[in-house]
Design a protein around this motif. Structure first.
Motif, PDB file in Angstrom:
ATOM      1  N   TRP A  34       0.823  -1.211   0.000  1.00  9.09           N
ATOM      2  CA  TRP A  34       0.000   0.000   0.000  1.00  9.09           C
ATOM      3  C   TRP A  34       0.857   1.261   0.000  1.00  9.09           C
ATOM      4  N   TRP A  35       2.008   1.214   0.698  1.00  9.33           N
ATOM      5  CA  TRP A  35       2.889   2.385   0.710  1.00  9.33           C
ATOM      6  C   TRP A  35       3.473   2.619  -0.681  1.00  9.33           C
ATOM      7  N   ALA A  36       3.861   1.559  -1.353  1.00  9.56           N
ATOM      8  CA  ALA A  36       4.385   1.692  -2.721  1.00  9.56           C
ATOM      9  C   ALA A  36       3.320   2.292  -3.638  1.00  9.56           C
ATOM     10  N   ARG A  37       2.077   1.848  -3.496  1.00  4.96           N
ATOM     11  CA  ARG A  37       0.987   2.380  -4.312  1.00  4.96           C
ATOM     12  C   ARG A  37       0.749   3.856  -4.003  1.00  4.96           C
ATOM     13  N   TYR A  38       0.825   4.221  -2.741  1.00  2.00           N
ATOM     14  CA  TYR A  38       0.655   5.616  -2.336  1.00  2.00           C
ATOM     15  C   TYR A  38       1.719   6.498  -2.995  1.00  2.00           C
ATOM     16  N   GLU A  39       2.962   6.086  -2.922  1.00  8.69           N
ATOM     17  CA  GLU A  39       4.039   6.868  -3.535  1.00  8.69           C
ATOM     18  C   GLU A  39       3.876   6.946  -5.049  1.00  8.69           C
ATOM     19  N   GLN A  40       3.418   5.866  -5.666  1.00  6.88           N
ATOM     20  CA  GLN A  40       3.164   5.863  -7.106  1.00  6.88           C
ATOM     21  C   GLN A  40       2.065   6.864  -7.455  1.00  6.88           C
ATOM     22  N   ARG A  41       0.991   6.857  -6.695  1.00  8.11           N
ATOM     23  CA  ARG A  41      -0.116   7.783  -6.953  1.00  8.11           C
ATOM     24  C   ARG A  41       0.318   9.237  -6.767  1.00  8.11           C
ATOM     25  N   LEU A  42       1.127   9.513  -5.736  1.00  6.31           N
ATOM     26  CA  LEU A  42       1.638  10.870  -5.555  1.00  6.31           C
ATOM     27  C   LEU A  42       2.405  11.320  -6.794  1.00  6.31           C
ATOM     28  N   ALA A  43       3.276  10.448  -7.282  1.00  5.08           N
ATOM     29  CA  ALA A  43       4.078  10.777  -8.468  1.00  5.08           C
ATOM     30  C   ALA A  43       3.182  11.010  -9.684  1.00  5.08           C
ATOM     31  N   GLU A  44       2.190  10.157  -9.854  1.00  6.38           N
ATOM     32  CA  GLU A  44       1.280  10.291 -11.002  1.00  6.38           C
ATOM     33  C   GLU A  44       0.534  11.620 -10.986  1.00  6.38           C
ATOM     34  N   HIS A  45       0.269  12.137  -9.799  1.00  2.00           N
ATOM     35  CA  HIS A  45      -0.509  13.368  -9.667  1.00  2.00           C
ATOM     36  C   HIS A  45       0.366  14.591  -9.400  1.00  2.00           C
ATOM     37  N   GLY A  46       1.691  14.400  -9.441  1.00  2.00           N
ATOM     38  CA  GLY A  46       2.588  15.523  -9.212  1.00  2.00           C
ATOM     39  C   GLY A  46       2.495  16.093  -7.809  1.00  2.00           C
ATOM     40  N   MET A  47       2.205  15.223  -6.841  1.00  2.00           N
ATOM     41  CA  MET A  47       2.027  15.664  -5.459  1.00  2.00           C
ATOM     42  C   MET A  47       3.224  15.226  -4.614  1.00  2.00           C
ATOM     43  N   SER A  48       3.309  15.773  -3.406  1.00  2.00           N
ATOM     44  CA  SER A  48       4.448  15.527  -2.530  1.00  2.00           C
ATOM     45  C   SER A  48       4.006  15.063  -1.149  1.00  2.00           C
TER      46      SER A  48
END
Length: 139
Positions: free
Chosen positions: A105-119
């Motif tokens: 789930w943490w890997a997915r969270y970091e992936q989603r942040l990157a996809e949305h240009g978020m930090s």
């Protein structure tokens, strides 16, 4: 011996300095869950919604901490985060599920942040998250 999914933790410790919640289970297993992870995967309707799809993407919580851990009956704890969020009840099965799925789930969270240009950092907004360059002015 493996704890039943509804096993009650024998101890819960908040480590504010290292930003970890330590959960000790009857089978001897000890889970150390980062507070940021617990915040972004809060079981609240605010984060998980009412539908059952993917959770709301919550950014900027790298430095979040917990001001209080309050028991709720014999089935859960309420975590009061220092950003004001306190509406999620972390039942024992929810804590176990969060621990069991932490890596994926943490890997997915970091992936989603990157996809949305978020930090993960507060007060950081990447230009891509604002849609810069994607829109053309109307004449």
């Amino acid at each position: 011996m493996v704890a039943a999914p509804n096993a009650v933790p024998t101890d819960i410790k908040l480590h504010r300095k290292s930003r970890l919640l330590e959960v000790v289970w009857p089978d001897g297993r000890v889970d150390s869950l980062p507070l940021e992870y617990l915040r972004v995967y809060s079981p609240s309707a605010e984060v998980r919604g009412h539908g059952g799809g993917e959770t709301m993407l919550v950014a900027g919580k790298r430095e979040v901490n917990i001001s209080a851990v309050e028991p709720v009956g014999r089935y859960a704890v309420r975590l009061k985060f220092d950003d004001g969020h306190d509406s999620g009840l972390y039942s024992w099965p929810t804590l176990r599920e969060l621990a069991d799925n932490h890596t994926a789930w943490w890997a997915r969270y970091e992936q989603r942040l990157a996809e949305h240009g978020m930090s993960r950092d507060r007060d950081v907004v990447k230009l891509s998250a604002l849609g810069v360059g994607k829109f053309k002015p109307v004449s």
